[in-house]
Enzyme design. Sequence first.
Site, PDB file in Angstrom:
ATOM      1  N   CYS A 152       0.686  -1.023   0.299  1.00  0.00           N
ATOM      2  CA  CYS A 152       0.263   0.028   0.344  1.00  0.00           C
ATOM      3  C   CYS A 152       0.647   1.045  -0.114  1.00  0.00           C
ATOM      4  O   CYS A 152       1.626   1.855   1.050  1.00  0.00           O
ATOM      5  CB  CYS A 152      -0.977   0.071   0.975  1.00  0.00           C
ATOM      6  N   CYS A 194       0.149   3.896   3.067  1.00  0.00           N
ATOM      7  CA  CYS A 194       0.940   3.408   4.106  1.00  0.00           C
ATOM      8  C   CYS A 194       2.005   3.694   4.114  1.00  0.00           C
ATOM      9  O   CYS A 194       1.989   4.398   5.416  1.00  0.00           O
ATOM     10  CB  CYS A 194      -0.103   1.696   4.176  1.00  0.00           C
TER      11      CYS A 194
END
Length: 83
Positions: free
Chosen positions: A11, A14
């Site tokens: 991600c 993230c």
Amino acid sequence: MKLKKFYADWCGPCKGLSMVIKGAEDKITVPVEEINIDQEIMTSVEYNVRSVPTLVLVDDAGKEIKRAVGMMNETQLLEFLKV
């Protein structure tokens, strides 16, 4: 209180949020627990995490106080952590 950060290695947002948290760690007064959704599936299900990054602020008993989904900057993060 504790901040649970749900993330995944794949991600991009993230990784960006991790950098924001690292940059603000001297201003963050609660412990941060990082939870990889690919490795800790049951915890992700328990907290009803549907997308990453997700931040869940919990009390000492583990009960959710509030949550935020998605990328945020340092100002937004520090505002989120105010209770």
